[in-house]
Design a protein around this motif. Structure first.
Motif, PDB file in Angstrom:
ATOM      1  N   GLY A  84      14.888 -56.330  82.718  1.00 25.63           N
ATOM      2  CA  GLY A  84      15.762 -55.738  81.719  1.00 25.63           C
ATOM      3  C   GLY A  84      15.530 -56.357  80.363  1.00 25.63           C
ATOM      4  N   GLU A  85      15.686 -55.560  79.316  1.00 27.96           N
ATOM      5  CA  GLU A  85      15.578 -56.092  77.955  1.00 27.96           C
ATOM      6  C   GLU A  85      16.760 -55.609  77.142  1.00 27.96           C
ATOM      7  OE1 GLU A  85      12.685 -56.024  74.025  1.00 27.96           O
ATOM      8  OE2 GLU A  85      11.793 -55.970  76.017  1.00 27.96           O
ATOM      9  N   LEU A  86      17.601 -56.546  76.765  1.00 27.30           N
ATOM     10  CA  LEU A  86      18.732 -56.221  75.910  1.00 27.30           C
ATOM     11  C   LEU A  86      18.254 -55.957  74.497  1.00 27.30           C
ATOM     12  CD1 LEU A  86      21.451 -58.840  76.901  1.00 27.30           C
ATOM     13  CD2 LEU A  86      21.135 -56.525  77.752  1.00 27.30           C
ATOM     14  N   THR A  87      18.976 -55.073  73.818  1.00 27.82           N
ATOM     15  CA  THR A  87      18.766 -54.884  72.391  1.00 27.82           C
ATOM     16  C   THR A  87      20.035 -55.325  71.669  1.00 27.82           C
ATOM     17  OG1 THR A  87      19.481 -52.581  72.619  1.00 27.82           O
ATOM     18  CG2 THR A  87      17.110 -53.012  72.736  1.00 27.82           C
ATOM     19  N   ASP A  88      20.025 -55.241  70.336  1.00 30.63           N
ATOM     20  CA  ASP A  88      21.177 -55.685  69.548  1.00 30.63           C
ATOM     21  C   ASP A  88      22.479 -55.090  70.097  1.00 30.63           C
ATOM     22  OD1 ASP A  88      19.115 -56.658  68.049  1.00 30.63           O
ATOM     23  OD2 ASP A  88      19.566 -55.528  66.240  1.00 30.63           O
ATOM     24  N   GLY A  89      23.464 -55.948  70.349  1.00 29.77           N
ATOM     25  CA  GLY A  89      24.768 -55.480  70.787  1.00 29.77           C
ATOM     26  C   GLY A  89      24.920 -55.256  72.272  1.00 29.77           C
ATOM     27  N   GLY A  90      23.874 -55.509  73.058  1.00 26.50           N
ATOM     28  CA  GLY A  90      23.929 -55.268  74.491  1.00 26.50           C
ATOM     29  C   GLY A  90      24.345 -56.499  75.284  1.00 26.50           C
ATOM     30  N   ALA A  91      24.550 -56.297  76.577  1.00 25.63           N
ATOM     31  CA  ALA A  91      24.968 -57.378  77.458  1.00 25.63           C
ATOM     32  C   ALA A  91      24.276 -57.241  78.810  1.00 25.63           C
ATOM     33  CB  ALA A  91      26.482 -57.371  77.650  1.00 25.63           C
ATOM     34  N   GLN A  92      24.132 -58.357  79.508  1.00 21.89           N
ATOM     35  CA  GLN A  92      23.617 -58.307  80.875  1.00 21.89           C
ATOM     36  C   GLN A  92      24.405 -59.287  81.748  1.00 21.89           C
ATOM     37  OE1 GLN A  92      19.426 -59.277  80.539  1.00 21.89           O
ATOM     38  NE2 GLN A  92      19.795 -61.467  80.661  1.00 21.89           N
TER      39      GLN A  92
END
Length: 279
Positions: A84-92
């Motif tokens: 997975g790759e988060l981008t600005d403002g994302g969460a994991q």
């Protein structure tokens, strides 16, 4: 309705983890007022040398992690095949459970990196469950724009504002928690109702806020007392993470990436990792 007051303030301290990644850290592994949370790491830099090595493959057992990026990307790979790759403002979110081996690589965007990783404890009954992982890009994070222009983003659990309950995309956690982000660019107020059975923490990452007459500056964690109501205000730009969750009344034994209930369980986790049977 009783408004929560600040019980104590804990400043974040400089630390290093992974392959030399520079972070600001607040931890409370054996602080009952911290539970169910264990640690908050803030990653913030405009210099790639501060984090270029990232977090190469490493194990965990007995915890969950929630990573939230304000700015920048975050790549996750694990032994289960999740990428997975988060981008600005994302969460994991990742539940290590019985065991997980993963790597995490932060990547700057627009010359800046700013994000957080939160460790959440698992109760004993769930420490040996199968590992799990989900990511949530920015467009699925629940947002609420207040009349004063400030923005509330609910990442996990539920948050009630003005009688309206906002549900974050992350509901599947080992212990009930609420994680939200309040962002103000002008003078603003934030009022909410919290579950009175939950403990609550505030981590200020930008500017400063006022909590019932006490000022909390950036880089500081506030532990709140009992109550149902939460009332914050800001006179200028501010950013704050709200962490609220049901405390776990169990022993905590922490060693590196493992958080268990006894030293024997930690030693077993180390042996399992060395023998290749952790995950």
């Amino acid at each position: 309705m009783a408004i929560r007051q600040i019980q104590s303030l804990i400043p974040a301290h400089p630390s290093s983890d992974g392959d030399g990644v520079r972070i600001q850290r607040v931890h409370g592994f054996n602080n009952a007022q911290f539970s169910p949370f264990l640690m908050i790491d803030e990653l913030k830099s405009d210099n790639s040398a501060d984090y270029i090595g990232g977090f190469p493959p490493h194990p965990h057992r007995g915890i969950e992690t929630l990573t939230y990026m304000l700015k920048g990307h975050f790549q996750h790979k694990d032994h289960m095949g999740n990428v997975g790759e988060l981008t600005d403002g994302g969460a994991q979110w990742m539940s290590a459970g019985k065991g997980v081996i993963h790597s995490e690589m932060p990547i700057m965007t627009d010359g800046e990196l700013h994000g957080f990783q939160i460790w959440i404890n698992l109760p004993a009954a769930k420490k040996m469950q199968p590992a799990d992982y989900h990511d949530f890009q920015s467009d699925v994070i629940t947002q609420y724009r207040q009349d004063d222009g400030s923005l509330v983003r609910v990442i996990a659990g539920d948050l009630t504002i003005k009688g309206t309950t906002l549900a974050g995309p992350l509901q599947q956690t080992g212990v009930p928690v609420t994680v939200a982000d309040w962002q103000a660019d002008n003078p603003a107020r934030f009022n909410s109702c919290l579950n009175p059975d939950f403990q609550a923490l505030l981590y200020v990452y930008r500017g400063e806020i006022d909590v019932e007459g006490t000022t909390v500056k950036a880089g500081t964690l506030a532990i709140l007392g009992n109550g149902e109501g939460l009332a914050l205000s800001a006179n200028e730009q501010a950013g704050v993470l709200l962490l609220s969750g049901l405390p776990i009344d169990e022993p905590v034994v922490h060693y590196g990436p493992f958080v268990m209930n006894s030293m024997e369980e930690v030693e077993q986790a180390i042996a399992d990792y060395q023998q290749g049977t952790l995950a």
